[in-house]
Design an enzyme around this catalytic site. Structure first.
Site, short mmCIF file in Angstrom:
data_model
loop_
_atom_site.label_atom_id
_atom_site.label_comp_id
_atom_site.label_asym_id
_atom_site.label_seq_id
_atom_site.Cartn_x
_atom_site.Cartn_y
_atom_site.Cartn_z
N GLY C 142 0.89 -1.39 -0.16
CA GLY C 142 -0.23 0.10 0.30
C GLY C 142 0.53 1.24 0.06
O GLY C 142 2.41 1.24 0.49
N CYS C 143 -0.02 2.45 -0.69
CA CYS C 143 1.12 3.85 -0.14
C CYS C 143 1.12 3.94 0.41
O CYS C 143 2.91 4.52 1.27
CB CYS C 143 0.18 4.80 -0.71
SG CYS C 143 -1.16 4.60 -0.47
N PHE C 144 0.52 4.01 1.77
CA PHE C 144 1.04 4.68 3.39
C PHE C 144 2.34 3.80 3.55
O PHE C 144 3.05 4.22 4.09
CB PHE C 144 0.23 4.59 4.73
CG PHE C 144 -1.13 5.42 4.51
CD1 PHE C 144 -0.53 6.47 4.14
CD2 PHE C 144 -1.89 5.66 3.35
CE1 PHE C 144 -1.40 8.78 4.00
CE2 PHE C 144 -3.40 6.78 3.20
CZ PHE C 144 -2.80 7.94 3.55
N THR C 146 4.35 1.77 2.69
CA THR C 146 5.55 2.10 1.91
C THR C 146 6.47 3.77 2.41
O THR C 146 7.44 2.95 2.38
CB THR C 146 5.32 2.18 0.23
OG1 THR C 146 5.11 1.09 -0.32
CG2 THR C 146 6.66 2.66 -0.41
#
EC number: 1.2.1.38
Lengths: 328, 328, 328, 328
Positions: C142-144, C146
């Site tokens: 997921g973006c967060f 990472t």
């Protein structure tokens, strides 16, 4: 091929660096800056960390050594470099205003004396490619004139009035803070400025004239809360009404071989970071509203300069300029 | 004095609430909304928590009980309320487009049939104050026509072309999400739309006509990344050149008694949250560029509606409208 | 090498297209979308006009034909593709959440039943490169998680509390308009959401655990008026105080071979459009504040997915990911 | 009652002017500024055109003549005014940092010598109203400490760690341009700064201490692309877990008599231009995340200063502070 960027600490300098990373043959070997002399380029341009180990230098003109030089310095400064670098055998692309206008017009519009004038091709390739080819020197157009002229060019000959209403991002004002660029003065606002007398008007009039237009030409810029990009709305009053289909046919034909002109509804996002100029229009009676979008730092500055370099050096015209726009 | 806001859940409804907190005599007693029926007003308008305990209701027209009603509903909805509320003895200010134009023009421009047409004064007080006075009903002008007309009015009679290039904030699109208002589609961009055919053009032409102008009138709106405000750039081509001094004298005289028109370089911040229209201009040869700034939700909607209410009810015209703009 | 993008009409799909233009070996041959079936890709992604002539298709799973497939569809949709495409012999990078967590954790956190579970490597190459190599399938983080995990990883083992306070741009919410992404609700504001219970917390805890940390882990995201980017501030309480020098040495060593991690003061501009994660920190007593910046659509989605594709396919890890960030 | 604003050309000065327009008894009779001496106030603050005819003056301290003086000058400048104006019999509200901390702490934190120290009440009325009442002098709290302290106060006594992660608008940096406030450096970004050592931390620690807290207190500010407002996320680790209901009961009781504290999900828009502090929270195990929103120029500066003036002068505490927030 070795490239020197003279005046490399500003936004345009950063863009030349960024774009040239993707060029097949050009390598930046010198980045000059009086203000940042001795600092690593990647400290001033942190996005470039990992791409260059160069440090800003502040050499005498005669110590600049490269195949091509980009002059990314302010007007009046460029004239101290252009002629001398040419004499040293370099190819030169000047991004300043110093060689865009005839001497007299320049001196009137900018209120200064030109100390090293010579004639130069006006590097708007879509209109002047043949004049640029094979030259050693090119004068890169201003950001506003680029987007405005490409918007109006196909209709120039039959226009009575051409009124350019431009909306520009803040990067056009450069890296130095000022009240104009102070965040609270820009955000959530729209600031018109130089309502009738912006200097770029002279370039716009010159280009309309070269296209055979007798139109009265006006220009009003506005600063909008945007980082990059110029959206120009060209309000064109024609001698004779044209239909939407006629206008579309005219534009399709005019730009049929131009890679960097795309006919679609313009948005700043769709050209961000790229050398494209997106154009669309709507005709109604004797009026056509033409809208163009460019990235002021790319097609309006560094990208078009590389396009010109490619032309005078014989590279593919879009070498180094193929990275797609970054949207949203 | 009891006030009902019909269609109170949108931005205009919220502004009517906000501004009327400062009114000497008006009190909001009813806030209607089909969508938000039963919810506390301060839940939908959280900034108003602590100011009102009202809950949205959804009454039949005949159950709306107040001295004055504001119609903050879309066009075609307002015509279901206006006549019936008038019959019930209420004073009514309509913020929709339903009574701004002659029936035929309205039906053509909006592409609908008007089911309850009657003539109404056009509530731009700076131009039509005397027609509004003593009436029971007022039609509140559109946001774009307000800023545009005030910009051009003093020069209308001698104009050949009046080209309005407007830049509007996103609140003008209302509270309902759409691709047009999706943050990534708006931020860092400028979006021109309806290049030649926006509906508000009809109001602009009507007002120029009433001012005795024979000018050709054009209008192109742009959406800019701004919450509130409309900046209109009026490119005016005159029959005869005027000097800057002549233009300034004309504007100073024209607006000398107008509290809400201020002659100074416009910025959206300097009018934010207020009923002011700031205007400035620059003349050059036969062209004058006039720029006006309003808050689209206030002078362009709720504030002007209260100004009209004050006129028809006999209050001081700026009652409830004296809170200074909020800048930056 | 032929690439299919499953779910190509959103922002992540657009980014996969954009970045793969610069890849030495990969070519997008199929772009699927239920919603946009039949429309040219460049109509939905206007920045890509001139780069692709593909049209969106909506094939059955068995008709997807390529060497590699990216799954850019929502969670619960990806599980309908992953196993079947693997059976058809394709390599697959899944950008959804469907294979990031153990089955039970996934089903609890996402409140759904997993209908085709299997174990997959967690494609955060800086931590799990060896597990990814040679696999046919990778689950993209997921973006967060990472940006957060890369910020805290070097200190994970000695941490008592790890509190991630993240600020994300709006593109993370996708292309579909909603009240959350309505411009006036975002601009000039900061919106905290899911103060203690965001789903990405499970990935963050999992990664800290794999790093041997016993820290309590917390996460609060905020939406900020930014198009792209996540700035994560990791407030770390250590078991034992560390000096700034010790922390710096730890990070320099930990990331010494990582091209995409740069140790410098983070800004969203300096990573915009790129696969970099910029990290900096300040230590004081038992607390270290670590800040990381990524582009949520690149290192947080499409770029990292290409990085993972490169690993499983044996290309240079930064192939297609060398375009410098676009700043400002 | 006559009011003098010392240092009236900045944002805080402008806000004092704006808000005092709505005060029942206070009138601004003097506005001082070294930089803008001789210019009309409405030239520097164009939104105030029509509200004041004052011109900036630059009087000697002994020539400042009013009933109340607001000191809106930087720290170290205020100490040259405070004692002397008090001797002249004026009531004084100091918006600088000069009297917020004990002498020794002040001198250490700000790295300067205090040349006219005396003790003063800390004007956070929600916590120190009784200490402010009847005084001739009040020290107005810093913007960050105001929002942060109000967020954490009800939980202070049982907290082990209080970590304030604040997001502030750019107006907090003042009217003077700098690289920090340069539009392209702010827009589309989030800038953390002073990760562990911001000066306002000393006020925050002091206030937690006064509330009987033994918590370790940390503070990290971030600059976000917002004009006005501070959103503070207080990550609180408690000695003992609390339920959401317990936390809510605690806050409702703590602030039950406070007009300017509203318990609702905070957004910067809902407090814009107003003196409110909106607060909400979510508890999970031993952690509570509390979020507060204020307008940094109002509750964080000018509004709270007027609130303090009202207390020491015996006016209603919300006199001049009743204008609703301006949203969106």
């Amino acid at each position: 091929m070795d490239v020197a960027i003279v005046g490399a600490s500003g936004y345009t300098g950063g863009e030349l660096f960024r774009l040239l990373q993707g060029h097949s043959s050009a390598e930046v070997v010198a980045a000059t800056s009086r203000k940042e002399e001795g600092r690593p380029v990647a400290t001033v341009h942190p996005h470039l960390k990992g791409y260059t180990d160069l440090t800003f230098t502040n050499p005498a003109v005669e110590d600049i050594d490269a195949d091509v030089a980009f002059l990314a310095v302010p007007h009046t400064a460029a004239m101290n470099y252009a002629g001398r670098l040419l004499e040293q055998g370099m190819k030169v692309v000047d991004l300043s205003a110093d060689y865009r206008l005839p001497r007299g017009v320049y001196e009137t519009v900018y209120g200064v004396t030109h100390t090293d004038y010579f004639e130069a091709p006006y590097g708007l390739p879509e209109l002047h490619r043949e004049e640029v080819k094979g030259k050693q020197f090119v004068s890169n157009p201003g950001c506003f004139p680029t987007g405005a002229t490409l918007a109006a060019a196909p209709l120039a000959s039959g226009a009575r009035y051409v009124i350019y209403d431009s909306k520009t991002g803040v990067s056009g004002s450069g890296v130095n803070p000022s009240p104009t660029t102070h965040y609270p003065n820009v955000a959530d606002g729209v600031m018109p400025y130089k309502l009738t007398g912006h200097r770029h008007l002279a370039e716009m009039e010159q280009e309309l004239g070269r296209l055979g237009s007798k139109a009265r030409c006006f220009f009003t810029p506005h600063l909008v809360p945007v980082n990059r990009g110029i959206l120009t709305t060209a309000h064109i009053i024609l001698d004779e009404p044209m239909t939407q289909e006629e206008v579309e046919a005219r534009y399709r034909d005019f730009y049929k071989d131009e890679f960097f002109v795309r006919l679609q509804k313009p948005s700043l996002g769709a050209v961000r970071g790229s050398n494209f100029c997106d154009i669309w229009f709507e005709a109604r009676d004797e009026r056509v509203v033409v809208v163009s979008a460019i990235d002021n730092l790319v097609k309006g500055a560094a990208g078009q300069a590389i396009q010109n370099m490619n032309i005078i050096c014989g590279f593919a015209e879009n070498d180094g300029l193929m990275t797609p726009p970054c949207m949203p």
